[in-house]
Design an enzyme around this catalytic site. Sequence first.
Site: not given
Length: 283
Positions: A175, A188
Amino acid sequence: MSEETLPKQHQAHQPGKEHEMHPRPDYEPRYQGSGRLAGKVAAITGGDSGIGRATAVLFAREGAKVAFLYKDEEEDAAETERLIRNEGSEAFSMSGDVGDRKVCEQFIEQIIGQFGRLDILVNNAAEQHYQEQLTDISDEQLHRTYQTNIFGMFYITRAALPHMGKGSTIICTTSVTAYKGQDVLMDYATTKGAILAFVRALSGNLASKGIRVNGVAPGPIWTPLIPASFPAEQVASFGKNVPLGRPGQPNEVAPAMLFLACEDSSYMTGQILHPNGGTLVGG
């Protein structure tokens, strides 16, 4: 001009359901297939919706047989299977928790039993939870996020490797948050940083065997994880802060997956592609 990029909406259940989103994400490939994955078998975690669905359909269009693991989104999974078959390919799906070692091993075993080989592994499944303060992240949430995003990736890759050989490829979804952080997704973001390190470490480990390992680091992409993670008000402005001023669609990420899966990227390993709307990362 409106500050909203999307209608306000929220889903209470992770990882979210694509058929309940409005508007629905764009998953359809934008061009005709050219057989770049003909004869290949691909396994995708989190393949029922979002980036996973778009990747599954594109791989099928390019000639691959596609197996995918999903958690519990039966309606989305059935639709993805239908879409794969509509491309003239074969589909197999299995429900289960990617963070469970036995589930991962069973998934790979069933792929080999059904298709007889495994050429492409896409580690895509993930979860994230909005928390404004580190002190609000419970032990349960921390463990759950790592179990899905990191342990699951290790489990399924470990199970897959004995069935992969020269010419096989592994692709991991990291990400933009691995590079720039995300102050309301701290656990995360740290898992996505770990995935980046995993790609770099594993690529070196497997290079001599002819197995390439790369990653894709999406920015704000419109997937079920977004309404299932953020308050409705934040969903409404999702993606507006990137240079392109909008959220991306899953079918804008899937071509990066295809490039890394096929021979077009034969001289690349340990690398990350960045479909992120123009955010500059990596110096």
